[in-house]
Design a protein around this motif. Structure first.
Motif: not given
Length: 198
Positions: A58-75
């Motif tokens: 879950l932590a990797e998915i959370d971080k991936g939403c922010r850092d990989v996808l660049g979707l801060y609102e999703l994060f």
């Protein structure tokens, strides 16, 4: 877009006063038949899985939403991320009983994770719009006020709003929580969508 794929753009165009969704939707390569999207998914999985163990926490998915996808609102939409994680992990059943894989999202479940991240975030935004009290719950008055918008967006008619509210309120708490709303919405608008893995 395959015939069994939701046309989120058409759905979101029915929701008034929403931001442009094209760039958001483009971040999710979920088409099963597109070789280009399969390649993008493979690259994204590697980026989401920094330790290379083939499992996403879950932590990797959370971080991936922010850092990989660049979707801060999703994060920041933790409830949407949690729902996507819970709905995706263990679906591929490649893990044997007792294996830790059932507690994580594996590579063969990643396409499904991306679909659920997209879907639950869109539903989270709609839930927030209905929740005018900003208390992470929808009461009867808020639901009644939003019925015309829900009918338009979902392409349904809600003939008996009180009864529909009671149906959504699965725990009979008098308030609709995001999980309850998302479950109901998925039944209404995502019927027939392909939710198989890979």
């Amino acid at each position: 877009m395959s015939s069994n794929e939701i046309d989120w753009k058409a759905f979101l165009d029915k929701v008034p006063n929403e931001k442009e969704w094209d760039s958001f939707l483009a971040k999710f390569p979920v088409d099963k038949t597109s070789e280009e999207e399969k390649a993008r998914r493979a690259e994204l999985f590697v980026a989401f899985d920094p330790n290379g163990n083939g499992y996403l926490s879950l932590a990797e998915i959370d971080k991936g939403c922010r850092d990989v996808l660049g979707l801060y609102e999703l994060f920041e939409a933790k409830k949407a991320i949690m729902r996507a994680y819970q709905a995706s992990k263990g679906v591929g059943n490649k893990s044997s009983p007792g294996d830790t894989g059932a507690d994580y999202v594996e590579r063969n479940e990643f396409r499904l994770l991306l679909k659920y991240l997209r879907d639950y975030f869109v539903l989270w935004k709609m839930f927030q719009k209905i929740d005018t009290g900003s208390d992470a719950r929808i009461n009867m008055d808020e639901f009644m006020s939003a019925v015309p918008q829900i009918e338009t967006a979902f392409g349904i008619e809600i003939a008996e709003p009180e009864a529909e509210f009671a149906k959504i309120d699965a725990n009979s708490g008098g308030q609709v929580l995001f999980d309850e709303f998302a479950h109901w919405a998925l039944e209404k608008i995502l019927q027939g969508e392909d939710r198989s893995v890979v």
